[in-house]
Motif scaffolding. Sequence first.
Motif, PDB file in Angstrom:
ATOM      1  N   GLY A 124      -5.055   1.378   6.665  1.00 41.72           N
ATOM      2  CA  GLY A 124      -4.387   1.078   5.331  1.00 41.72           C
ATOM      3  C   GLY A 124      -5.288   1.658   4.100  1.00 41.72           C
ATOM      4  N   ILE A 125      -6.370   1.707   4.360  1.00 44.62           N
ATOM      5  CA  ILE A 125      -7.449   2.322   3.501  1.00 44.62           C
ATOM      6  C   ILE A 125      -7.379   3.932   3.732  1.00 44.62           C
ATOM      7  N   THR A 126      -7.295   4.317   4.867  1.00 43.45           N
ATOM      8  CA  THR A 126      -7.260   5.901   5.334  1.00 43.45           C
ATOM      9  C   THR A 126      -6.126   6.192   4.591  1.00 43.45           C
ATOM     10  N   ARG A 127      -4.931   5.676   4.832  1.00 46.73           N
ATOM     11  CA  ARG A 127      -3.628   6.245   4.587  1.00 46.73           C
ATOM     12  C   ARG A 127      -3.572   6.364   3.195  1.00 46.73           C
ATOM     13  N   ALA A 128      -4.140   5.277   2.094  1.00 46.53           N
ATOM     14  CA  ALA A 128      -4.122   5.325   0.850  1.00 46.53           C
ATOM     15  C   ALA A 128      -5.069   6.349   0.430  1.00 46.53           C
ATOM     16  N   LYS A 129      -6.295   6.721   0.998  1.00 48.31           N
ATOM     17  CA  LYS A 129      -7.038   7.824   0.404  1.00 48.31           C
ATOM     18  C   LYS A 129      -6.468   9.274   0.708  1.00 48.31           C
ATOM     19  N   LEU A 130      -5.596   9.386   1.726  1.00 46.29           N
ATOM     20  CA  LEU A 130      -4.828  10.746   2.027  1.00 46.29           C
ATOM     21  C   LEU A 130      -3.927  10.830   0.937  1.00 46.29           C
ATOM     22  N   TRP A 131      -3.206   9.654   0.651  1.00 49.72           N
ATOM     23  CA  TRP A 131      -2.245   9.721  -0.576  1.00 49.72           C
ATOM     24  C   TRP A 131      -2.914  10.203  -1.905  1.00 49.72           C
ATOM     25  N   PHE A 132      -3.991   9.649  -1.948  1.00 48.79           N
ATOM     26  CA  PHE A 132      -4.564  10.459  -3.492  1.00 48.79           C
ATOM     27  C   PHE A 132      -5.111  11.793  -3.326  1.00 48.79           C
ATOM     28  N   ALA A 133      -5.432  12.144  -1.952  1.00 46.54           N
ATOM     29  CA  ALA A 133      -5.873  13.736  -1.806  1.00 46.54           C
ATOM     30  C   ALA A 133      -4.550  14.500  -2.002  1.00 46.54           C
ATOM     31  N   ALA A 134      -3.256  13.895  -1.495  1.00 47.51           N
ATOM     32  CA  ALA A 134      -2.218  14.588  -1.632  1.00 47.51           C
ATOM     33  C   ALA A 134      -1.752  14.466  -3.103  1.00 47.51           C
ATOM     34  N   ALA A 135      -1.767  13.666  -4.023  1.00 47.01           N
ATOM     35  CA  ALA A 135      -1.469  13.541  -5.149  1.00 47.01           C
ATOM     36  C   ALA A 135      -2.285  14.455  -6.148  1.00 47.01           C
ATOM     37  N   THR A 136      -3.407  14.466  -5.853  1.00 46.41           N
ATOM     38  CA  THR A 136      -4.603  15.341  -6.730  1.00 46.41           C
ATOM     39  C   THR A 136      -4.399  16.635  -6.340  1.00 46.41           C
ATOM     40  N   GLY A 137      -4.018  16.957  -5.107  1.00 45.76           N
ATOM     41  CA  GLY A 137      -3.761  18.410  -4.475  1.00 45.76           C
ATOM     42  C   GLY A 137      -2.706  19.022  -5.135  1.00 45.76           C
ATOM     43  N   SER A 138      -1.726  18.299  -5.137  1.00 44.30           N
ATOM     44  CA  SER A 138      -0.446  18.680  -5.870  1.00 44.30           C
ATOM     45  C   SER A 138      -0.414  19.198  -7.232  1.00 44.30           C
ATOM     46  N   ALA A 139      -1.397  18.249  -8.036  1.00 44.20           N
ATOM     47  CA  ALA A 139      -1.590  18.551  -9.244  1.00 44.20           C
ATOM     48  C   ALA A 139      -2.409  19.711  -9.477  1.00 44.20           C
ATOM     49  N   LEU A 172       0.885  11.500   7.111  1.00 45.77           N
ATOM     50  CA  LEU A 172       1.179  10.442   6.287  1.00 45.77           C
ATOM     51  C   LEU A 172       2.150   9.440   6.976  1.00 45.77           C
ATOM     52  N   ALA A 173       3.162   9.960   7.433  1.00 41.52           N
ATOM     53  CA  ALA A 173       4.426   8.940   7.704  1.00 41.52           C
ATOM     54  C   ALA A 173       3.904   8.442   9.337  1.00 41.52           C
ATOM     55  N   GLU A 174       3.079   9.267  10.189  1.00 46.80           N
ATOM     56  CA  GLU A 174       2.694   9.099  11.320  1.00 46.80           C
ATOM     57  C   GLU A 174       1.541   7.959  11.376  1.00 46.80           C
ATOM     58  N   LEU A 175       0.705   7.927  10.056  1.00 45.08           N
ATOM     59  CA  LEU A 175      -0.325   6.739   9.782  1.00 45.08           C
ATOM     60  C   LEU A 175       0.384   5.389   9.676  1.00 45.08           C
ATOM     61  N   ARG A 176       1.514   5.714   8.867  1.00 40.73           N
ATOM     62  CA  ARG A 176       2.529   4.588   8.497  1.00 40.73           C
ATOM     63  C   ARG A 176       3.072   3.837   9.791  1.00 40.73           C
ATOM     64  N   ALA A 177       3.439   4.647  10.623  1.00 42.30           N
ATOM     65  CA  ALA A 177       3.702   4.255  11.945  1.00 42.30           C
ATOM     66  C   ALA A 177       2.946   3.539  12.816  1.00 42.30           C
ATOM     67  N   VAL A 208       0.883  -1.201  -0.021  1.00 40.71           N
ATOM     68  CA  VAL A 208      -0.127  -0.057   0.144  1.00 40.71           C
ATOM     69  C   VAL A 208       0.938   1.284  -0.049  1.00 40.71           C
ATOM     70  N   SER A 209       2.034   1.231   0.701  1.00 35.95           N
ATOM     71  CA  SER A 209       2.847   2.477   0.909  1.00 35.95           C
ATOM     72  C   SER A 209       3.592   2.620  -0.626  1.00 35.95           C
TER      73      SER A 209
END
Length: 461
Positions: free
Chosen positions: A147-162, A244-249, A16-17
């Motif tokens: 894991g699902i929550t962290r994945a959704k945050l990554w999607f938000a980070a990617a689309t926000g950056s774009a 995101l790093a804290e969720l991974r922890a 997932v990471s």
Amino acid sequence: AVESFNGLAAEVSNCVSAMSLEDYRVFDAVYHPSGSTRQAYTDARAETDLMCDVRLLTELRSIAIKHEEFDANRDTMARAIRQLNIQRSLMLETLDAGNYTLARERIETMRVELEDIIFRATNTIARVAAVVKSETSRYFVDLNLVGITRAKLWFAAATGSAYLSVTNATKAEIIAFTGNAATAESASKSVEAATSPAVAELVARWHRLPATLAMWEVMRGVMYRGASVSFDKNDFNDVMQRPLAELRAIEATIVDFIAEARASRNAVLSNGVLLGVGLLLSAIAATLLARQQIKVQGVLRTQMERVEKTKGAVAAFVPRFFLNKMGYTSITQVRAGESTNVALAMLFSDIRRFTTVSEGMCSSELFDWVQGYFQRMTAIVESRRGNVNQFIGDAMFAVFSTCNDALQCAIDMQADVQQLNVQRLCADETVVPIEIGVGIHHDVVALGILGDEKRHTCTAI
């Protein structure tokens, strides 16, 4: 038993990471095309291949031996990864051609495959909870939710950056970011209520972190006018990374909870036996079997050494690149007639006027010279992440995951041949300089096993 799933929780979290990071890096590579962003995406993609295509599938294959209900999970995951590879190649073709508008459109198709793999991976953990009948089953469900929550945050980070990368964002880009941001916030709130008490406390602390509060504030405002973040993409990315790093922890802590629960249960069982007749039986067994064990260990050691030597010898003939692309982890799984569609770049090369070059050499001299030539070319192919499929006389057939790798390999091969010519002429002025021809073709090809049960080979058509 929980022991059957040793390692699966960690491999799912790693997959997932890797997938989430690739999703983030591909946006950066398309919206900010440069050598560094492209290399960052290439590295993220390689990590995804290792964590998902190799390690997670290997773990699922091992589990499916004892638990057949996971066989379907492994097969659908392997098919999803193959589909992702096709979409990756199509997106990279448009990116290499400089068609950034079409590349952005193809990102969306590629992201569907990324999301599909992420949620298949996390749902595998949910399936574990239904199989494991112990106190640890709750932790597997927790790992799935976090894991699902962290994945959704990554999607938000990617689309926000774009979204923050363009002057005039399209309606689709605005909707993509705001939708992912809202979904991520909703998932993070629900996970605290749905997890076990120990994990719920960890998630509650995460919500109270200053970095997490800052992240929600920035995401809700998107642009956040008048503050330090403003429209700057880099500042936005920095704000997103810490939570995101804290969720991974937290995921890593849940994996530790699973391991601790298993260890505690095993300790109780072991102590129960030892308090009964275990010590007596162990002493008797140790006395009776000591000499036999020494003999068995010697035989096993000899057999293992022989197996390792055999494996080392066979490895040179096993096309590991092909096996990985087809979802295999062992040569014993290969069956003639099996194939899959994969986007690949195929490179063919041969020595021009080979008959003229070989004149004056005896057969053994010619063989040694060709062997030295192929050693040099093989090293170049592997340095560009390729794989040699066949040697045919003076010709070579190699395959690559991307067209860019194949092109760079062809350039390196031509340069190395020039160096080889200089070395040969310095040693003997009468030798004929060699030239090679190189051809490259890129397409979605049929990758498979041809032949029958007695003799077969891997090839791309």
